[in-house]
Design an enzyme around this catalytic site. Structure first.
Site, PDB file in Angstrom:
ATOM      1  N   GLY A 136     -26.789 116.547  58.112  1.00  0.00           N
ATOM      2  CA  GLY A 136     -27.357 115.787  59.230  1.00  0.00           C
ATOM      3  C   GLY A 136     -26.739 116.255  60.534  1.00  0.00           C
ATOM      4  O   GLY A 136     -25.720 115.713  60.978  1.00  0.00           O
ATOM      5  N   TYR A 137     -27.353 117.303  61.158  1.00  0.00           N
ATOM      6  CA  TYR A 137     -26.761 117.886  62.370  1.00  0.00           C
ATOM      7  C   TYR A 137     -27.360 117.202  63.595  1.00  0.00           C
ATOM      8  O   TYR A 137     -28.146 117.776  64.326  1.00  0.00           O
ATOM      9  CB  TYR A 137     -27.020 119.400  62.382  1.00  0.00           C
ATOM     10  CG  TYR A 137     -26.041 120.192  63.211  1.00  0.00           C
ATOM     11  CD1 TYR A 137     -24.718 120.328  62.809  1.00  0.00           C
ATOM     12  CD2 TYR A 137     -26.435 120.795  64.405  1.00  0.00           C
ATOM     13  CE1 TYR A 137     -23.817 121.046  63.570  1.00  0.00           C
ATOM     14  CE2 TYR A 137     -25.542 121.523  65.171  1.00  0.00           C
ATOM     15  CZ  TYR A 137     -24.231 121.635  64.749  1.00  0.00           C
ATOM     16  OH  TYR A 137     -23.331 122.353  65.503  1.00  0.00           O
ATOM     17  N   GLY A 138     -26.985 115.931  63.805  1.00  0.00           N
ATOM     18  CA  GLY A 138     -27.556 115.134  64.900  1.00  0.00           C
ATOM     19  C   GLY A 138     -26.475 114.607  65.822  1.00  0.00           C
ATOM     20  O   GLY A 138     -25.458 115.265  66.069  1.00  0.00           O
ATOM     21  N   ASN A 139     -26.674 113.392  66.306  1.00  0.00           N
ATOM     22  CA  ASN A 139     -25.767 112.825  67.314  1.00  0.00           C
ATOM     23  C   ASN A 139     -24.360 112.578  66.793  1.00  0.00           C
ATOM     24  O   ASN A 139     -23.414 112.501  67.582  1.00  0.00           O
ATOM     25  CB  ASN A 139     -26.338 111.513  67.853  1.00  0.00           C
ATOM     26  CG  ASN A 139     -27.501 111.764  68.780  1.00  0.00           C
ATOM     27  OD1 ASN A 139     -27.495 112.729  69.542  1.00  0.00           O
ATOM     28  ND2 ASN A 139     -28.514 110.922  68.696  1.00  0.00           N
ATOM     29  N   VAL A 140     -24.233 112.421  65.483  1.00  0.00           N
ATOM     30  CA  VAL A 140     -22.903 112.272  64.890  1.00  0.00           C
ATOM     31  C   VAL A 140     -22.434 113.629  64.352  1.00  0.00           C
ATOM     32  O   VAL A 140     -21.310 114.076  64.625  1.00  0.00           O
ATOM     33  CB  VAL A 140     -22.920 111.221  63.748  1.00  0.00           C
ATOM     34  CG1 VAL A 140     -21.580 111.193  63.027  1.00  0.00           C
ATOM     35  CG2 VAL A 140     -23.257 109.843  64.313  1.00  0.00           C
ATOM     36  N   GLY A 141     -23.281 114.306  63.603  1.00  0.00           N
ATOM     37  CA  GLY A 141     -22.890 115.543  62.912  1.00  0.00           C
ATOM     38  C   GLY A 141     -22.524 116.680  63.845  1.00  0.00           C
ATOM     39  O   GLY A 141     -21.546 117.401  63.620  1.00  0.00           O
TER      40      GLY A 141
ATOM     41  N   LYS B 284     -28.200  92.357  63.184  1.00  0.00           N
ATOM     42  CA  LYS B 284     -29.127  93.493  63.196  1.00  0.00           C
ATOM     43  C   LYS B 284     -30.513  92.934  63.432  1.00  0.00           C
ATOM     44  O   LYS B 284     -30.817  91.804  62.996  1.00  0.00           O
ATOM     45  CB  LYS B 284     -29.099  94.218  61.847  1.00  0.00           C
ATOM     46  CG  LYS B 284     -29.552  95.658  61.929  1.00  0.00           C
ATOM     47  CD  LYS B 284     -28.433  96.542  62.455  1.00  0.00           C
ATOM     48  CE  LYS B 284     -28.834  97.981  62.577  1.00  0.00           C
ATOM     49  NZ  LYS B 284     -27.680  98.828  62.937  1.00  0.00           N
TER      50      LYS B 284
END
Ligand code: NAD
Length: 372
Positions: A182-187, A82
């Site tokens: 979390g309604y994003g790129n995964v959600g 990382k």
């Protein structure tokens, strides 16, 4: 340009790594960068480049170790790493580009580290890194990249893990109630995939608010809101305080935002049967123990959300999206089954089972390498 090893880094050392901790600085651009290459026994390490004011050597180490375990779990020929650039990612574009290019050129010699996108960086950043050092994943499609967020790579794996988890606890997905934090790129894409299995999204949250409807939220309306820069809380259903999504009764509660959202002080409010971890480190160790004691099935992050890095590894090997999708489905399902079988046989927690499997794989790779 200066490149120095940080002697405090030995505080993190254990039997798996880290192999290298490097700090890079540059005066004109104000660059302050960190790279932790944790373990390279399986091959050159893949891990995201985070551009964030709060990134530290300790954070990079925790995330690099998580990548070692995730990549080993997924059976990739890559170790874990990382990196971080300390600073505000929302600076003028030209200034940001200079810092990114300075960082990339400073790590040119760290050939056992392949950077990918993370918080504060994206596929354009990776194109700049590729320009400077000739290696990066998560590239734009024009450069052979597989746009993993657009394709929903992580959601695809999460959906497979949920299907297997549901079978293990006897949960019928047709009609199952889902909450996505979390309604994003995964959600967002995982809500869609689960809807096609008959699940009903009864609540969701983003950084600005939350919304709930026991009869089910309209996914098209939510997508329209997000596409126009608004919050899910603008959906015409009951709005909630953002963090009140934890109180919404459901069958599947999916963390898909930041770290440590489930903690000892709030975990007992959760009313769900399964917690598939879309986010990285979304629950503290105490919270996971508590959930296990209550009979809630936790699908650990480095098993369930490996779709993105599997897609990155396929891209690095010049593979196609079809190959990536096949590998995501097969590897995440095999690993989820293996973890749940071990849980059933030993009565341990899913994270303990997953750690044992991943660690065995890293150690097996180390045993056949000269430097271990
Ligand atoms: P994203 O930025 O696209 O989405 C995150 C969403 O969470 C956003 O809608 C944001 O508004 C919301 N959010 C932020 N803080 C919140 C809060 N306190 N409460 C509720 N919602 C909040 O990010 P992403 O790519 O979807 O990543 C989400 C998580 O999944 C992160 O932990 C990330 O490390 C992890 N992850 C992502 C991928 C990937 O392929 N994108 C792969 C593995 C793991």
């Amino acid at each position: 340009m200066t490149t120095t090893s940080d002697h405090d880094a030995f505080a993190f050392t254990d039997d798996l790594g880290p192999a290298k901790i490097v700090h890079v600085t540059e005066r004109r651009t104000g660059l302050r960068g960190i790279v932790v290459v944790d373990n390279v026994a399986a091959g050159p390490a893949i891990g995201g480049l985070r551009f964030d004011p709060g990134v530290t050597t300790g954070v990079c180490f925790r995330l690099a170790r998580a990548m070692t375990l995730k990549n080993a779990m997924a059976g990739l020929r890559h170790g874990g790493a990382k990196s971080g650039i300390v600073g505000d990612p929302h600076r003028p574009a030209a200034e940001k580009e200079q810092v990114i290019r300075a960082f990339a050129s400073a790590i040119a010699d760290l050939t056992d580290y392949i950077p990918g996108p993370d918080m504060g960086t994206n596929e354009s950043t990776m194109a700049m890194v590729l320009d400077e050092i000739g290696r990066a994943i998560g590239l734009p499609a024009e450069l052979g990249g597989l746009p993993l967020d657009e394709l929903g790579a992580t959601a695809l794996g999460l959906d497979v893990a949920i299907e297997i988890g549901a079978r293990h606890i006897g949960l019928d997905l047709d009609g199952a109630r889902v909450v996505v934090q979390g309604y994003g790129n995964v959600g967002r894409p995982v809500a869609r995939l689960l809807a096609s299995r008959g699940c009903v999204l009864v609540a969701t949250a983003d950084s600005r608010g939350a919304v709930s409807d026991p009869a089910g939220l309209d996914l098209d309306a939510l997508d329209e809101l997000k596409a126009t820069g608004r919050s899910v809380a603008d959906h015409p259903a009951t709005t909630l305080e953002r963090d009140a999504v934890i109180d919404v009764p459901c069958d599947i509660w999916i963390p898909a935002a930041g770290p440590d959202v489930l903690r000892a002080d709030n975990v007992d409010r959760l009313q769900a049967r399964m917690v598939p971890q879309g986010a990285n480190i979304p629950a503290t160790a105490e919270a996971e123990v508590r959930l296990h004691q209550r009979g809630v099935l936790v699908l650990p992050d480095f098993v369930a959300n490996a779709g993105g890095v599997i897609c990155g590894a396929v891209e690095y090997a010049n593979g196609s999206w079809d190959q990536a999708a096949d590998q995501i489905e097969s590897r995440v399902s095999l690993n989820t089954e293996a973890v749940l079988e071990r849980v059933a046989a030993e009565g341990c927690r899913p994270r303990e089972a997953a750690l044992a499997i991943a660690r065995t794989r890293v150690e097996a790779a180390m045993a056949v390498r000269r430097w271990t």
